[in-house]
Design a protein around this motif. Structure first.
Motif, PDB file in Angstrom:
ATOM      1  N   SER A  28     -66.500   2.296  22.684  1.00  0.00           N
ATOM      2  CA  SER A  28     -67.345   3.153  21.869  1.00  0.00           C
ATOM      3  C   SER A  28     -68.680   2.441  21.652  1.00  0.00           C
ATOM      4  O   SER A  28     -69.599   2.623  22.437  1.00  0.00           O
ATOM      5  CB  SER A  28     -66.660   3.485  20.549  1.00  0.00           C
ATOM      6  N   CYS A  29     -68.778   1.550  20.683  1.00  0.00           N
ATOM      7  CA  CYS A  29     -70.071   0.945  20.349  1.00  0.00           C
ATOM      8  C   CYS A  29     -70.654   0.078  21.461  1.00  0.00           C
ATOM      9  O   CYS A  29     -71.860  -0.149  21.491  1.00  0.00           O
ATOM     10  CB  CYS A  29     -69.983   0.163  19.041  1.00  0.00           C
ATOM     11  N   THR A  30     -69.837  -0.394  22.378  1.00  0.00           N
ATOM     12  CA  THR A  30     -70.349  -1.222  23.480  1.00  0.00           C
ATOM     13  C   THR A  30     -70.820  -0.383  24.666  1.00  0.00           C
ATOM     14  O   THR A  30     -71.400  -0.925  25.604  1.00  0.00           O
ATOM     15  CB  THR A  30     -69.299  -2.252  23.938  1.00  0.00           C
ATOM     16  N   GLY A  31     -70.569   0.906  24.644  1.00  0.00           N
ATOM     17  CA  GLY A  31     -71.145   1.824  25.607  1.00  0.00           C
ATOM     18  C   GLY A  31     -70.908   1.519  27.073  1.00  0.00           C
ATOM     19  O   GLY A  31     -71.738   1.844  27.917  1.00  0.00           O
ATOM     20  N   GLY A  32     -69.805   0.880  27.395  1.00  0.00           N
ATOM     21  CA  GLY A  32     -69.509   0.564  28.791  1.00  0.00           C
ATOM     22  C   GLY A  32     -69.881  -0.846  29.209  1.00  0.00           C
ATOM     23  O   GLY A  32     -69.758  -1.215  30.380  1.00  0.00           O
ATOM     24  N   TRP A  33     -70.315  -1.668  28.255  1.00  0.00           N
ATOM     25  CA  TRP A  33     -70.749  -3.023  28.573  1.00  0.00           C
ATOM     26  C   TRP A  33     -69.605  -3.862  29.139  1.00  0.00           C
ATOM     27  O   TRP A  33     -69.788  -4.625  30.082  1.00  0.00           O
ATOM     28  CB  TRP A  33     -71.351  -3.676  27.337  1.00  0.00           C
ATOM     29  N   VAL A  34     -68.403  -3.730  28.577  1.00  0.00           N
ATOM     30  CA  VAL A  34     -67.257  -4.482  29.101  1.00  0.00           C
ATOM     31  C   VAL A  34     -67.012  -4.080  30.556  1.00  0.00           C
ATOM     32  O   VAL A  34     -66.844  -4.932  31.428  1.00  0.00           O
ATOM     33  CB  VAL A  34     -65.983  -4.266  28.251  1.00  0.00           C
ATOM     34  N   SER A  35     -67.026  -2.784  30.822  1.00  0.00           N
ATOM     35  CA  SER A  35     -66.818  -2.304  32.189  1.00  0.00           C
ATOM     36  C   SER A  35     -67.893  -2.838  33.131  1.00  0.00           C
ATOM     37  O   SER A  35     -67.601  -3.232  34.264  1.00  0.00           O
ATOM     38  CB  SER A  35     -66.830  -0.775  32.226  1.00  0.00           C
ATOM     39  N   GLN A  36     -69.123  -2.873  32.672  1.00  0.00           N
ATOM     40  CA  GLN A  36     -70.225  -3.373  33.502  1.00  0.00           C
ATOM     41  C   GLN A  36     -70.024  -4.841  33.851  1.00  0.00           C
ATOM     42  O   GLN A  36     -70.201  -5.242  35.004  1.00  0.00           O
ATOM     43  CB  GLN A  36     -71.563  -3.167  32.774  1.00  0.00           C
ATOM     44  N   VAL A  37     -69.626  -5.638  32.881  1.00  0.00           N
ATOM     45  CA  VAL A  37     -69.402  -7.061  33.109  1.00  0.00           C
ATOM     46  C   VAL A  37     -68.238  -7.269  34.087  1.00  0.00           C
ATOM     47  O   VAL A  37     -68.307  -8.111  34.989  1.00  0.00           O
ATOM     48  CB  VAL A  37     -69.137  -7.801  31.767  1.00  0.00           C
TER      49      VAL A  37
END
Length: 160
Positions: A28-37
């Motif tokens: 939610s709040c990370t907006g896909g940042w984990v997936s991007q990394v």
């Protein structure tokens, strides 16, 4: 020296590959940042199935099977909701491990009970769900980055 997000993603990939596990994310709040990394790691298609960015309550309910009752009782930024997000994405994407993050990155949106920087992270691993609440400091970018860092670090620890 603090490990970079790339270093953490690489460590996670080693653990997942070693155990022949696949994973997914619900953010939610990370907006896909984990997936991007994670997808920046060469070969990540062998262990990363995908991610769901569910920013609204409606998407948390529709895409991740978070119950409307939990959302109305505890709010999106809560331990029960993060846990249901982690289980929901694991079930929907058919994986053995997942990370779910829901929080208030700011600068607005905070309350007395849930100030800016409040983040709930949940991890799912082989049928068990773990979660923790955090109060991160800094601006929006810093809160989001700390969330990603902790999410990756803890999943590595849970898999070891």
């Amino acid at each position: 020296m603090t490990e970079t997000l790339s270093d953490l993603a690489l460590q996670l990939s080693v653990e997942l590959e070693k155990q022949s596990l696949t994973m997914a994310t619900a953010e939610s709040c990370t907006g896909g940042w984990v997936s991007q990394v994670l997808t920046a790691v060469p070969g990540s298609s062998g262990w990363f199935e995908g991610g769901i960015v569910s920013y609204s309550n409606a998407m948390k309910h529709r895409l991740l099977d978070v119950s409307e009752e939990l959302l109305s009782t505890y709010g999106a930024v809560s331990q029960p909701v993060a846990e249901q997000m982690a289980r929901g994405v694991a079930r929907k994407l058919g994986v053995q491990a997942s990370i779910a993050i829901s929080g208030i990155a700011g600068p607005g949106g905070g309350t007395v009970d849930k100030p800016v920087g409040t983040v709930h992270i949940a991890w799912y691993r082989r049928g068990k769900t773990f979660s923790e609440a955090f109060l991160f400091t800094g601006d929006r970018q810093q809160v989001r980055e700390q969330s990603v860092r902790v999410a990756l670090s803890e999943l590595i620890r849970l898999l070891q």
